[in-house]
Design a protein around this motif. Sequence first.
Motif, mmCIF file in Angstrom:
data_model
loop_
_atom_site.group_PDB
_atom_site.id
_atom_site.type_symbol
_atom_site.label_atom_id
_atom_site.label_comp_id
_atom_site.label_asym_id
_atom_site.label_seq_id
_atom_site.Cartn_x
_atom_site.Cartn_y
_atom_site.Cartn_z
ATOM 1 N N UNK A 110 33.001 31.957 48.250
ATOM 2 C CA UNK A 110 33.393 32.391 46.912
ATOM 3 C C UNK A 110 32.923 31.487 45.789
ATOM 4 N N UNK A 177 40.376 37.036 37.957
ATOM 5 C CA UNK A 177 41.805 36.767 38.159
ATOM 6 C C UNK A 177 42.625 37.329 36.992
ATOM 7 N N UNK A 178 42.130 37.117 35.776
ATOM 8 C CA UNK A 178 42.803 37.655 34.594
ATOM 9 C C UNK A 178 42.751 39.182 34.627
ATOM 10 N N UNK A 181 45.232 40.747 37.105
ATOM 11 C CA UNK A 181 46.601 40.605 36.606
ATOM 12 C C UNK A 181 46.879 41.673 35.541
ATOM 13 N N UNK A 204 44.300 35.394 47.155
ATOM 14 C CA UNK A 204 44.740 35.073 45.792
ATOM 15 C C UNK A 204 44.839 36.318 44.912
ATOM 16 N N UNK A 208 48.098 37.702 42.895
ATOM 17 C CA UNK A 208 48.116 37.976 41.449
ATOM 18 C C UNK A 208 48.644 39.383 41.181
#
Lengths: 454, 454
Positions: A110, A177-178, A181, A204, A208
Amino acid sequence: MTGSWASSVDAHLDWVPGGGRRGLAEAVRKAIRDGRWRAGVVVPSTRALAHDLGVARGTVTRVYADLAAEGYLVTSQGAPTRVADGGGELLVEPARIPVVGAPRWTLEPGRPDPSLFPREQWLAATKRVVQRAPHEVFDYGDPAGSAVLRETLAVYLGRSRGVRADPRRIVVCAGFTHAITVLGRVLVDLGLSSMAFEDPSYARFRDLAAGAGQRVVGVPVDGDGVRVSELDSPAVVVTPAHHFPLGVTLAPARRTALVRSGAVVVEDDYDGEFRFDRQRVGALQALAPEQVVYAGTASKTLAPSLRLAWLVLPGRLVEPVVAAVESSGARPPTVDQLVLAELISSGAYDRHVRRSRVEYRSRRDRLVAALPAGLPVSGISAGLHLVVPLSLDAEASLASVAGRHSLRVEALSPLWMDQERRRGGVVVGYGASSKAAFAGALEALLAVLRELTG
Amino acid sequence: MTGSWASSVDAHLDWVPGGGRRGLAEAVRKAIRDGRWRAGVVVPSTRALAHDLGVARGTVTRVYADLAAEGYLVTSQGAPTRVADGGGELLVEPARIPVVGAPRWTLEPGRPDPSLFPREQWLAATKRVVQRAPHEVFDYGDPAGSAVLRETLAVYLGRSRGVRADPRRIVVCAGFTHAITVLGRVLVDLGLSSMAFEDPSYARFRDLAAGAGQRVVGVPVDGDGVRVSELDSPAVVVTPAHHFPLGVTLAPARRTALVRSGAVVVEDDYDGEFRFDRQRVGALQALAPEQVVYAGTASKTLAPSLRLAWLVLPGRLVEPVVAAVESSGARPPTVDQLVLAELISSGAYDRHVRRSRVEYRSRRDRLVAALPAGLPVSGISAGLHLVVPLSLDAEASLASVAGRHSLRVEALSPLWMDQERRRGGVVVGYGASSKAAFAGALEALLAVLRELTG
């Protein structure tokens, strides 16, 4: 008026006007003793401090001289006055953030090679942007993202990934990630509060989504990708071009079935740029732009620390997603967005991606060639990682053995939700290492595998 | 191997190997008709496309020639081949993001002058950072923020604002909006689910706290700042140095009472750098570092579009806040954090702040001098805004009258939660305008006020 005092430094003193030279000296001593004026720090010029406090310059000069005599300050001709190193009675050592030692070698999945980051091109683009941008660029911007970047991405994603991208449907986020979410929240608000993930998948992102209020469920993955027939959620996150971690490509029949399933499909195209053979798989989104959310990122092509990702959304989701970005309170800086747009439109981004592809393909080839014949790797010729299978027993020793060889890698089995299905293995990220360290990392991996399977 | 084909562009084609020249031509026609290859866009070089698809270069050359004859492509000697402008049968016009017209003048509060942004210093610092940073800077970073920035901020905040700052207690966020969202969530998780705000205060922050799960309540503000005796919540957000919008400073007795109230105090030091008289008020945090969360930002000193803010936290809140930043999925890019650290440690930040202070003080003085004597302004000599009182009736016409004068300002009364207490007025932000436009904006404001009070 804007003379030399304006070029000094700001300093806060707990000081009552009228206290005179003695009061001022005590305020400075206290700031030093409390550690607010730290050892080595330049103090305000006498002229600036006198101006700021409304006292005579001579007063400040004499206070500084007194404190130098007492060992609080260090003055020397032609250099700025500084706070002394341990000169005061009770000088506070400035606290530091402890540095955590990292293993010598890394093959973490990653991650792209940070040494490939195109520093000169990034700087050149930043220079063009910062010198030429209109003033508004420094004001609050559009919560959906810079219009320039969104228009640039629309053209780029259509050309390079086959995405049907209208810039008005693109929203820029602070990393995937944002994005996940924000999407998780939006779908909960729309009554879609169960989100399926491929099993296995990157834990992960599941965390989230759960943190955003989603009930997270798994859908098994086989050699043709995610098993669409077992999907039973109103939304699903998939990696169709190159499954993480197993590396399979979603088969054509499954692609069609997936977009017809009725679920909102989040297409995580995290490494779509890195396909090494000629069977380029276009974005799933092109099949059903009103059903699929396309998600891309600069984390693999440039650097994860840029925190830049983008969503191409079905029409009905644009407004809710922009509102959710606003209520997250976070979004990427405008200048960075414009620098990415400049890199793409100047062609520097394509050149960088194509150069990186050559490097990563060569690493993959070296890795596959070096692995013992008894260890068949899985995963198509793409991306930044592959999987070396291990027994669950052998995998259980991976962390300790890799630690002894100072190698950072990831175990495969923890990526499953369904404990019954999990398989052992090593997820080998051949991107993470720097070019110079790759040979050493590869040696370490082979040593680890010998120990685990020997 | 990394020859000229690596410097071309990536292009996705829906293409099946074996379709030959005719199949390839149709795939390119389709990409153009669908609008994925947009008018004016450079197509891959013949060498690169041949390499990518695994066909003979001559095949691509002939396909390009055919498509140029058909009007899909434009070729010219010595220039790259591009997609033709309207050449295809059904060329899709690339969608654009509509540009919203802005009023000619702006005196919006809460905004610094974007024309003051120190472009050259920002660029110079970026150059130093990008050229010298270790490779790790481009990898995923510390969710609490760059250690370099946190250590730099600890020294800076101690020196300039009197904050007792340990770098291990500093967390960097993507703007104060991100910080308040994160804090709101953390406090809810700790069982503190009611958050008080000064009444009046900036409505957006209250909305963000509510979105994070907080019950938002108001505490009245008088000439001595927030009325601590009426505080009845386990957490409160205050602007003690310079109240927004009323501009008062929290009185000393109230400062002491506030930190002794037992509530978690969030000190929003949004414009603490811009105090124009000599009565600098240090941070409230220094009175009780285990009770007060100090929050600062680069939004007023540099630019809101940087999305950079920082929290100095009580020890017990550090871990939960870092975890909440992680689960927000968002954080500021590492390079930007290092650039800010570089600006601060080189002294360029202080010089910029001091120069800006001169400019804003002069604007404030011009504004106060220009206002009719019958309109007493409120607010101490600080910050980027002041309040001109109006009757509620006059304020009701503010939006339409200001619109007619092409002026953007903000009404005072909507900032109150308690409808009984609200007072009319204009919140005049003298920062937002560029230096060159300030005189015009001031004229427009005077004209608006004449109409409203005449």
